[in-house]
Design a protein around this motif. Sequence first.
Motif, PDB file in Angstrom:
ATOM      1  N   ALA A   1       0.829  -1.206   0.000  1.00  0.00           N
ATOM      2  CA  ALA A   1       0.000   0.000   0.000  1.00  0.00           C
ATOM      3  C   ALA A   1       0.863   1.257   0.000  1.00  0.00           C
ATOM      4  O   ALA A   1       0.509   2.258  -0.614  1.00  0.00           O
ATOM      5  CB  ALA A   1      -0.936  -0.010   1.189  1.00  0.00           C
ATOM      6  N   SER A   2       2.001   1.203   0.665  1.00  0.00           N
ATOM      7  CA  SER A   2       2.879   2.373   0.739  1.00  0.00           C
ATOM      8  C   SER A   2       3.474   2.743  -0.613  1.00  0.00           C
ATOM      9  O   SER A   2       3.890   3.874  -0.814  1.00  0.00           O
ATOM     10  CB  SER A   2       4.001   2.120   1.754  1.00  0.00           C
ATOM     11  N   ARG A   3       3.496   1.820  -1.547  1.00  0.00           N
ATOM     12  CA  ARG A   3       4.050   2.090  -2.891  1.00  0.00           C
ATOM     13  C   ARG A   3       2.967   2.402  -3.910  1.00  0.00           C
ATOM     14  O   ARG A   3       3.273   2.713  -5.049  1.00  0.00           O
ATOM     15  CB  ARG A   3       4.860   0.898  -3.387  1.00  0.00           C
ATOM     16  N   SER A   4       1.711   2.267  -3.545  1.00  0.00           N
ATOM     17  CA  SER A   4       0.629   2.440  -4.521  1.00  0.00           C
ATOM     18  C   SER A   4       0.218   3.889  -4.718  1.00  0.00           C
ATOM     19  O   SER A   4      -0.645   4.179  -5.512  1.00  0.00           O
ATOM     20  CB  SER A   4      -0.587   1.600  -4.106  1.00  0.00           C
ATOM     21  N   ASN A   5       0.830   4.794  -4.004  1.00  0.00           N
ATOM     22  CA  ASN A   5       0.479   6.239  -4.149  1.00  0.00           C
ATOM     23  C   ASN A   5       1.183   6.867  -5.310  1.00  0.00           C
ATOM     24  O   ASN A   5       2.170   6.672  -5.752  1.00  0.00           O
ATOM     25  CB  ASN A   5       0.820   6.985  -2.860  1.00  0.00           C
TER      26      ASN A   5
END
Length: 186
Positions: free
Chosen positions: A182-186
Amino acid sequence: MNEMDITHPPSAEQFHRTVYAIWDFQQALSALIFLLEECDLSSKYTKAQIRRFKCYESQAIISFCRPFAQSKNGSQLSLKRIQVTLGADESRLKKDVLHLRNKIIAHSDSEEMHYKGVLIGIEDPLELKAPLLIFDEGLHLSLNQIQNLELLLRKLISAITEYTFILCKSYPELFETYKIPASRSN
């Protein structure tokens, strides 16, 4: 393992946890193999060497336990789902390793701390004292536990691998995925 009939697919979280357990267990197995290749438990080592071995042991313990720890979303590896039944010795070993992870390796719970403190007098006119702290520098697992954990990891990896192959037959769309943090999906 008998041929499984998977009539209902796992939830997305159960699927991800099961798939990632393969990686976790492979990491644990690699750390144990490195430990067994480099460490002769009957030999004496320097503090630095022992600490390197403890790093392998800690990585094995943390990686082994990760699938069994409940994640934020409530997902954890189900041995029943992958049709694994642990024997009494395997269950005890799993419990012991989880205890090490929860009380010593991942957290420093005071009831499990192991050290000795002594004061050393310094020869000077002020009669100063200096603390000397001595920590337990040994491994937490015995050779027998390490070997049994290796066997258990191989059993778990085999069972999960078989489960994913059977799951793939009924629900191939589950495997057509690219999961990113999730931390890389932005």
